[in-house]
Design a protein around this motif. Structure first.
Motif, PDB file in Angstrom:
ATOM      1  N   CYS A  43       1.435  -1.111  -0.249  1.00  0.00           N
ATOM      2  CA  CYS A  43      -0.010   0.152  -0.121  1.00  0.00           C
ATOM      3  C   CYS A  43       1.066   0.917  -0.023  1.00  0.00           C
ATOM      4  O   CYS A  43       1.644   1.299   0.784  1.00  0.00           O
ATOM      5  CB  CYS A  43      -0.641   0.283   1.170  1.00  0.00           C
ATOM      6  SG  CYS A  43      -2.176   1.436   1.475  1.00  0.00           S
ATOM      7  N   CYS A  46      -0.261   3.191   3.652  1.00  0.00           N
ATOM      8  CA  CYS A  46      -0.080   2.805   4.947  1.00  0.00           C
ATOM      9  C   CYS A  46       0.733   1.356   5.392  1.00  0.00           C
ATOM     10  O   CYS A  46       1.921   1.490   6.411  1.00  0.00           O
ATOM     11  CB  CYS A  46      -1.549   1.456   5.367  1.00  0.00           C
ATOM     12  SG  CYS A  46      -1.970   0.149   4.759  1.00  0.00           S
ATOM     13  N   CYS A  57      -5.446  -0.816  -2.082  1.00  0.00           N
ATOM     14  CA  CYS A  57      -5.139  -2.157  -0.178  1.00  0.00           C
ATOM     15  C   CYS A  57      -6.336  -1.747  -0.154  1.00  0.00           C
ATOM     16  O   CYS A  57      -7.385  -0.589  -0.035  1.00  0.00           O
ATOM     17  CB  CYS A  57      -4.782  -0.797   0.411  1.00  0.00           C
ATOM     18  SG  CYS A  57      -4.291  -0.944   1.846  1.00  0.00           S
ATOM     19  N   ASP A  59      -7.602  -1.447   2.762  1.00  0.00           N
ATOM     20  CA  ASP A  59      -8.220  -0.965   4.125  1.00  0.00           C
ATOM     21  C   ASP A  59      -7.830   0.831   3.544  1.00  0.00           C
ATOM     22  O   ASP A  59      -8.698   1.575   4.251  1.00  0.00           O
ATOM     23  CB  ASP A  59      -7.023  -1.081   5.124  1.00  0.00           C
ATOM     24  CG  ASP A  59      -7.088  -2.824   5.256  1.00  0.00           C
ATOM     25  OD1 ASP A  59      -7.757  -3.576   5.786  1.00  0.00           O
ATOM     26  OD2 ASP A  59      -5.775  -3.025   6.005  1.00  0.00           O
ATOM     27  N   CYS A  60      -7.052   0.827   3.417  1.00  0.00           N
ATOM     28  CA  CYS A  60      -7.330   3.114   2.763  1.00  0.00           C
ATOM     29  C   CYS A  60      -7.886   3.294   1.199  1.00  0.00           C
ATOM     30  O   CYS A  60      -8.074   4.448   1.104  1.00  0.00           O
ATOM     31  CB  CYS A  60      -5.061   3.014   2.588  1.00  0.00           C
ATOM     32  SG  CYS A  60      -4.367   2.464   3.625  1.00  0.00           S
TER      33      CYS A  60
HETATM   34 ZN   LIG Z   1      -3.196   0.633   3.067  1.00  0.00          ZN
END
Ligand SMILES: [Zn+2]
Length: 164
Positions: A43, A46, A57, A59-60
């Motif tokens: 990523c 992060c 990513c 998550d992001c």
């Molecule tokens: Zn990320």
């Protein structure tokens, strides 16, 4: 003459040649085939390393860059396979496991082979290393994992080779 239709049926075979694309994941398979590299994705925000690689990513929600991980890893969870498809029937019993490769933050589901497969050989925490087919096609079956202490014996076989 009756109006009822009598269907005349002939049994035949259809052969289909086709190809499919790996799309945005193509680089993973090309590097695996040509250079025996195992690529994850890191990523850009992060720094989490996804394996298998993802374009973004999860998550992001920002793009991830290709990132080479090691050929060694640790088993997170595993099982022994007794029922499988025709492609792997000659290999049963074999292991399958989620392996967290060194350098990655997530685990890859892949086959684990052992010369003497017993549950204790592929249990959580065991170290494994990637062995590659000499004849690679750019598929997930181009490599598999073996217990680290069996690695040298596996790569000495005619059809396999080590990576790094
Ligand atoms: Zn990320």
């Amino acid at each position: 003459m009756s109006d009822k239709i009598q269907a005349h049926e002939i049994r035949d075979i259809i052969k289909i040649n086709y190809k499919y694309t790996m799309g945005g994941q193509s680089k993973f398979f090309l590097e695996l085939m040509k250079n025996k590299k195992i690529l994850g994705a890191k990523c850009t925000k992060c720094g989490k390393v996804w394996m298998p690689p993802r374009i973004h990513c999860s998550d992001c929600f920002v793009p991830a860059d290709w990132y080479e991980v090691k050929h060694t890893g640790t088993i997170e969870v595993s099982t022994i396979v007794w029922y499988t498809t025709s492609a792997f029937i000659e290999n049963i019993p074999y292991g399958t496991a989620y392996v967290r490769l060194d350098g990655a933050d997530t685990a890859l589901l892949q086959g684990i082979f052992s010369e003497n497969l017993v549950p204790s050989k592929i249990k959580k925490g065991k170290r494994v290393k990637a062995v590659f087919q000499k004849e690679r096609e750019g598929k997930m079956t181009d490599f598999f994992f073996v217990p680290e202490d069996e690695y040298e014996r596996w790569i000495s076989k005619a059809e396999f080779e080590g990576g790094e």
